[in-house]
Design an enzyme around this catalytic site. Sequence first.
Site, PDB file in Angstrom:
ATOM      1  N   ASP A 207     -31.577   5.061  84.098  1.00  0.00           N
ATOM      2  CA  ASP A 207     -30.279   4.666  82.872  1.00  0.00           C
ATOM      3  C   ASP A 207     -30.327   3.596  82.349  1.00  0.00           C
ATOM      4  O   ASP A 207     -30.271   2.517  82.537  1.00  0.00           O
ATOM      5  CB  ASP A 207     -29.061   5.518  83.058  1.00  0.00           C
ATOM      6  CG  ASP A 207     -27.953   5.573  81.842  1.00  0.00           C
ATOM      7  OD1 ASP A 207     -28.015   6.616  81.029  1.00  0.00           O
ATOM      8  OD2 ASP A 207     -26.966   4.114  81.980  1.00  0.00           O
ATOM      9  N   GLU A 275     -34.703   5.430  80.619  1.00  0.00           N
ATOM     10  CA  GLU A 275     -34.689   5.131  79.733  1.00  0.00           C
ATOM     11  C   GLU A 275     -34.379   3.958  78.104  1.00  0.00           C
ATOM     12  O   GLU A 275     -34.256   3.454  78.938  1.00  0.00           O
ATOM     13  CB  GLU A 275     -33.309   6.015  79.635  1.00  0.00           C
ATOM     14  CG  GLU A 275     -32.348   6.027  78.175  1.00  0.00           C
ATOM     15  CD  GLU A 275     -30.887   6.192  78.475  1.00  0.00           C
ATOM     16  OE1 GLU A 275     -30.227   7.303  77.125  1.00  0.00           O
ATOM     17  OE2 GLU A 275     -30.488   5.484  79.345  1.00  0.00           O
TER      18      GLU A 275
END
Length: 548
Positions: A207, A275
């Site tokens: 993330d 990401e």
Amino acid sequence: MKSTGKAAGADWWRGAVIYQVYPRSFQDTDANGLGDIKGITRRLPHIASLGVDAIWLAPFFTSPMADMGYDVADYCDVDPIFGTLADFDEMMTAAHALGLKVIIDQVISHTSDRHPWFIESRASRDNPKADWYVWADPKPDGTAPNNWLSIFGGPGWEWDGVRRQYYQHNFLTSQPDLNFHNSEVQDAVLTAVKFWLDRGVDGFRLDTVNYYFCDKKLRDNPPAAIAIGGLDAPESNPYGMQNHLHDKTQPENIGFLKRFRKLLDQYDGRTTVGEVGDGARSLQTVAAYTSGGDKLHMCYTFDLLGPDFTPDHFRRCVGDFQEIVTDGWVCWAFSNHDVNRHVSRFAETEAEQPRVAKLAISLLSTLRGSICLYQGEELGLPEAELAFEDLRDPYGIRFWPAFKGRDGCRTPMPWEASRVHAGFSTAEKSWLPVPYQHASLAVDKQETDAQSVLHHYRETLAFRKRHTALVDGDMTFLDTKEDVLAFTRRKDGETLLFVFNLSREPVKVALPKGIKVAKTVPMPGFATASASEVVSLAALDVFCGQTG
């Protein structure tokens, strides 16, 4: 678990199809209105039936759930609302028995403010973890150290009365940012990663992977040349008014990613997907993070997560990636847990949603790269329209009504149309409501319809696997009319030509000189057209042929 050399199938991730599971909304087995790990185990056969290679689980770790699990309080345990570590181990065993790899989220740019690390860090300025987070003194007038902003609204700094300092947070005030300039923080994070590697997980989705480091000097961000909204910050959010030069994407991140990869390379067949949310710099960042074979295996950006469903957009996104990221790898997706579902973004009317859903997966499956599917897209689920009182996303609550947040794509998975909450839960109330339209698209209804979006997904993914050129073959765009997307995929002597009409009008496409179709190849769910030098396509249609 550990490897003494390169394992067979170590590159399984290259061209893989990954299915994202949002655990809160997948399947509830204990009647509390929230999905759980046992529910994932129960529904693994459905996922395997699609023909995917792996699942990616959104966070299920111990958390106060201020940001639905992206505020972690213990990296090495399962939150009780989802189950236990034993439940996780059983799920892993079941997934592997079905031939599914398991990728888990790692949210390591920040923790919850209830994490023991932060509780100790904020207690004083001289304790062993005092430097584990980004702390800074106020300016002489008491204001924040600099102008950095939070994506979730307001300043990127929060005052702490105990330490009498500010701490940085890129998201909620209850999500303080770790200080990756401290090697002990890196060691602790990698220890948590090793915990899951030793349990047998096959990879990690990282993330906000470019948020780990901030500028040591805490310099102000300059204003953006053009203040525009993006997928990480809508136009209603002033975050887009800055050029984020100093609060993320720092050069020191490269060294940490190399440490991360070095750990993974001690194990057989593991992978990472990062990401990257970095505005106009995203592709340059992906290139830096995936080059050389010593950092991340692949990354995804927000390029295909917006409203554009045009040939020009796809040519630009894929073309730019191929030009800039020369030795890296991409993971493409149209939907995930942070954006409006793509059927609602791409379709102009409700009636054409199934057609658009089928065309979208046909296009996604023919791109060069790995691909990620988001739970429910195989049913053609549209974005759910929710009332303000039903919202749970702090981002949406903060910016309502200009921005409704992310709850509309996070509603529960509909399994059985006639049951309460469409078979997701037997609780009186589910954590988010199941819209009536979603219930009408439930899995059990689509299983009995040979023309359903669900069956189309299975057939399309099987088509992708039958043609190895689609997994990792070369991709070349062809010059065509602006409203038509055409390209070839080539590997091992096979060359496939794809022509997509993304418009609402029929078209005829004259193939470029030198391109001639030897035979047509039926695409699942679409009528087979014949062609030699001219391809005739209906609206929202696709042609596939093998060139001579």
